[in-house]
Write a protein that holds these residues in place. Structure first.
Motif, PDB file in Angstrom:
ATOM      1  N   PRO A 296     -23.316  16.002  18.672  1.00 54.31           N
ATOM      2  CA  PRO A 296     -23.931  17.216  18.124  1.00 54.31           C
ATOM      3  C   PRO A 296     -23.985  18.360  19.139  1.00 54.31           C
ATOM      4  O   PRO A 296     -23.754  19.516  18.789  1.00 54.31           O
ATOM      5  N   THR A 297     -24.296  18.060  20.381  1.00 47.45           N
ATOM      6  CA  THR A 297     -24.393  19.099  21.407  1.00 47.45           C
ATOM      7  C   THR A 297     -23.064  19.799  21.605  1.00 47.45           C
ATOM      8  O   THR A 297     -23.002  21.032  21.720  1.00 47.45           O
ATOM      9  N   HIS A 298     -21.983  19.046  21.643  1.00 49.32           N
ATOM     10  CA  HIS A 298     -20.670  19.633  21.859  1.00 49.32           C
ATOM     11  C   HIS A 298     -20.226  20.449  20.653  1.00 49.32           C
ATOM     12  O   HIS A 298     -19.559  21.473  20.807  1.00 49.32           O
ATOM     13  N   ILE A 299     -20.591  20.004  19.465  1.00 48.92           N
ATOM     14  CA  ILE A 299     -20.247  20.758  18.266  1.00 48.92           C
ATOM     15  C   ILE A 299     -20.975  22.099  18.267  1.00 48.92           C
ATOM     16  O   ILE A 299     -20.389  23.145  17.943  1.00 48.92           O
ATOM     17  N   ASP A 300     -22.247  22.101  18.642  1.00 49.35           N
ATOM     18  CA  ASP A 300     -23.015  23.345  18.706  1.00 49.35           C
ATOM     19  C   ASP A 300     -22.412  24.296  19.732  1.00 49.35           C
ATOM     20  O   ASP A 300     -22.294  25.504  19.481  1.00 49.35           O
ATOM     21  N   THR A 301     -22.057  23.755  20.886  1.00 53.55           N
ATOM     22  CA  THR A 301     -21.449  24.591  21.920  1.00 53.55           C
ATOM     23  C   THR A 301     -20.131  25.184  21.446  1.00 53.55           C
ATOM     24  O   THR A 301     -19.845  26.368  21.675  1.00 53.55           O
ATOM     25  N   LEU A 302     -19.343  24.371  20.778  1.00 55.00           N
ATOM     26  CA  LEU A 302     -18.056  24.853  20.277  1.00 55.00           C
ATOM     27  C   LEU A 302     -18.252  25.954  19.242  1.00 55.00           C
ATOM     28  O   LEU A 302     -17.541  26.971  19.257  1.00 55.00           O
ATOM     29  N   ASN A 303     -19.215  25.790  18.354  1.00 54.93           N
ATOM     30  CA  ASN A 303     -19.501  26.822  17.353  1.00 54.93           C
ATOM     31  C   ASN A 303     -20.006  28.109  18.005  1.00 54.93           C
ATOM     32  O   ASN A 303     -19.647  29.216  17.581  1.00 54.93           O
ATOM     33  N   ASP A 304     -20.848  27.958  19.036  1.00 56.78           N
ATOM     34  CA  ASP A 304     -21.329  29.142  19.760  1.00 56.78           C
ATOM     35  C   ASP A 304     -20.169  29.875  20.430  1.00 56.78           C
ATOM     36  O   ASP A 304     -20.134  31.113  20.440  1.00 56.78           O
ATOM     37  N   CYS A 305     -19.243  29.137  20.974  1.00 54.53           N
ATOM     38  CA  CYS A 305     -18.086  29.752  21.625  1.00 54.53           C
ATOM     39  C   CYS A 305     -17.153  30.399  20.609  1.00 54.53           C
ATOM     40  O   CYS A 305     -16.508  31.420  20.909  1.00 54.53           O
ATOM     41  N   LYS A 306     -17.079  29.837  19.426  1.00 57.08           N
ATOM     42  CA  LYS A 306     -16.301  30.497  18.377  1.00 57.08           C
ATOM     43  C   LYS A 306     -16.914  31.848  18.038  1.00 57.08           C
ATOM     44  O   LYS A 306     -16.196  32.820  17.765  1.00 57.08           O
ATOM     45  N   GLY A 307     -18.248  31.928  18.066  1.00 59.53           N
ATOM     46  CA  GLY A 307     -18.909  33.207  17.851  1.00 59.53           C
ATOM     47  C   GLY A 307     -18.544  34.231  18.910  1.00 59.53           C
ATOM     48  O   GLY A 307     -18.391  35.427  18.621  1.00 59.53           O
ATOM     49  N   VAL A 308     -18.388  33.784  20.145  1.00 57.08           N
ATOM     50  CA  VAL A 308     -17.976  34.675  21.232  1.00 57.08           C
ATOM     51  C   VAL A 308     -16.545  35.158  21.006  1.00 57.08           C
ATOM     52  O   VAL A 308     -16.217  36.331  21.252  1.00 57.08           O
ATOM     53  N   VAL A 309     -15.682  34.277  20.519  1.00 56.42           N
ATOM     54  CA  VAL A 309     -14.299  34.660  20.220  1.00 56.42           C
ATOM     55  C   VAL A 309     -14.273  35.710  19.113  1.00 56.42           C
ATOM     56  O   VAL A 309     -13.546  36.710  19.197  1.00 56.42           O
TER      57      VAL A 309
END
Length: 510
Positions: A296-309
């Motif tokens: 779950p932590t890695h999925i949240d981080t990945l989604n947050d980084c998609k927001g940055v993209v």
């Protein structure tokens, strides 16, 4: 002929009409139902010059024509005034020469579910006001006013919940991403600090609400101010981002997104995912064959980084280009899943398990179940195919092996919200918007209005269904988009056009 004489003639003809009256102290026309007492009658406020003669004669001619119709008026006792309410018909904004027009509730069919709100096919007009802002969000909102207006229209008060999955929430998500990129143009950051994000998020919702949007957008779309902060993504500044990501490749993939190809043969989506993996620090772990994405932590981080993209793309592209691209990407996502909630159809399974021919009890049970589904939301044609397959699979798992869709004449549009409880509406799978018009209110285009049969699944397994497979084709669409349900308007309003045109003509002669 005097208009009072005309009124007496109208009473003698027993025509259901409305008084078009001018109180002595009132300069503009208005309508009210029932007999009129003590007013000066006319198509406009007569200044004594006799300029309304032609209009009066035309009105008399109209009354004479109506005498050929077999119409009976409901008797209304003197002194009874009709006060419109939002549950009957919302009043349009006051514009030009006309005050709000009251329409008899008998004109419109009653909503078949007493105690519940009207469906979105009824005309509605926004209530606008000046928003109260925090004053702590350092952004010139007028620069994105067109985008804000579009979002407010897509999430209008009465429609937001019904079109949330397909129209409102995708547009709100696009707005937040573009706002985040727009905010970053004055700094080297691609995200907002927590405190500023809270204030800006409040201002965005306040502005949208002031333009007629539903104030419950955060709940409907599950959004919050932290969506603007980049969350746990380790890269949030432009310099670091552009050092890590191949921005030329990203921009080439997402500057122009093909709405027909992106969902099945994606180009932009993989580019965004690749960039998000790179700035999240997970790309190297994946290259080392370490399974760290599942947590779950890695999925949240990945989604947050998609927001940055997305923020970087918003900063680079024009508002229109970014909004178009983001809406197409959202459409690809929402059309992969049926958004409807299905309760266990135990009664349907019990009534339809052993039928091989049309059965009244089976079809009655099936129709009752589907009637509950029809109250949920508007969906797209692709979603309807998925929903029909999901529900059919549930029935098959319960032992219903006969195609009850065919036996009971179940169509794709039966899985979407119904217009006045009579006709279903399926939205286009491509991005669509709710359109506001000063005369008709909010409206949208329905993609299917013909009776296309719901597909019965070949098996109870959903893994075999693919809308992108070469052998899978969508049902034929109508040749004209205007054949669909007119949306928030209603077919019952068509008769108002000649009446409205007549009074416009009267005003022009004045």
């Amino acid at each position: 002929m005097r208009i009072k004489d005309m009124w007496q003639l109208m009473n003698s003809l027993r025509i259901n009409s409305y008084c078009y009256a001018f109180p002595a102290k009132m300069k503009g026309p208005f309508f009210r139902s029932g007999p009129c007492h003590g007013e000066t009658f006319g198509c406009f406020h007569d200044n004594g010059k006799g300029s309304g003669l032609l209009c009066h004669q035309f009105l008399l001619f109209t009354v004479w024509l109506s005498s050929f119709q077999n119409v009976e008026a409901l008797h209304m006792p003197p002194g009874t005034s009709h006060i419109s309410s939002t549950s009957e018909l919302a009043s349009p904004p006051t514009t030009g020469f006309f005050e709000p027009i009251e329409i008899s509730p008998s004109v419109f069919p009653h909503f078949p579910f007493p105690g519940e709100t009207f469906p979105p096919m009824y005309p509605s007009f926004p209530t606008t006001y000046n928003p109260v802002l925090t004053g702590r969000c350092p952004v010139n909102f007028s620069a994105i006013s067109m985008l804000m207006e579009k979002t407010a229209s897509d999430c209008c008060e009465l429609l937001a919940a019904q079109v949330g999955n397909v129209i409102c929430c995708p547009q709100v998500g696009s707005l937040l991403r573009i706002f985040q990129g727009f905010y970053s143009t004055s700094s080297d950051k691609l995200v907002l600090q927590n405190a500023v994000a809270d204030d800006c998020f409040k201002d965005i919702i306040s502005i949208l609400s002031s333009r007629g949007a539903n104030s419950s957008i955060p709940t409907i779309c599950s959004i919050k101010s932290s969506n603007l902060t980049g969350g746990s993504c380790p890269v949030k500044d432009i310099t670091s981002f552009e050092k890590i990501v191949n921005t030329s490749k990203l921009l080439e993939a997402c500057s122009t997104v093909d709405p027909l190809k992106e969902c099945c043969r994606p180009i932009c989506q993989p580019a965004i995912m690749e960039a998000a993996l790179q700035i999240s620090g997970m790309q190297s772990l994946i290259n080392d064959n370490k399974d760290l994405i599942g947590g779950p932590t890695h999925i949240d981080t990945l989604n947050d980084c998609k927001g940055v993209v997305y923020s970087w793309l918003s900063r680079t592209l024009s508002f229109d280009a970014a909004n178009t691209a983001f809406r197409i990407l959202s459409a690809c996502k929402v059309n992969k899943v049926c958004p409807l909630e299905f309760k266990q159809p135990s009664e349907v399974i019990k009534a339809c398990r052993n039928v091989a021919a049309p059965s009244p009890s089976c079809c009655s049970s099936l129709n009752t179940y589907i009637a509950g589904i029809q109250k949920q939301m508007l969906i797209t044609n692709r979603q309807a195919i998925l929903c029909a397959t999901v529900f059919g699979s549930m029935l098959q798992k319960g032992g219903v092996m006969t195609n009850v869709y065919e036996l009971c004449d179940v169509d794709l549009k039966d899985f979407s919200l119904q217009a006045n409880g009579q006709q279903g509406c399926l939205l286009r799978s491509l991005p669509a918007d709710v359109v506001y018009d000063n005369s008709t209110g909010y409206s949208f285009i329905c993609d299917l209005s013909d009776n296309i049969a719901a597909p019965w699944p070949l098996s109870s397994s959903m893994s075999s269904l693919s809308l992108c497979a070469p052998e899978m084709s969508l049902p034929a669409l109508p040749t004209s988009q205007t054949l669909g349900n007119p949306g928030c308007r209603g077919a019952e309003l068509d008769f108002l056009v000649p009446i409205f045109s007549f009074f416009v003509l009267c005003t022009l002669f004045y």
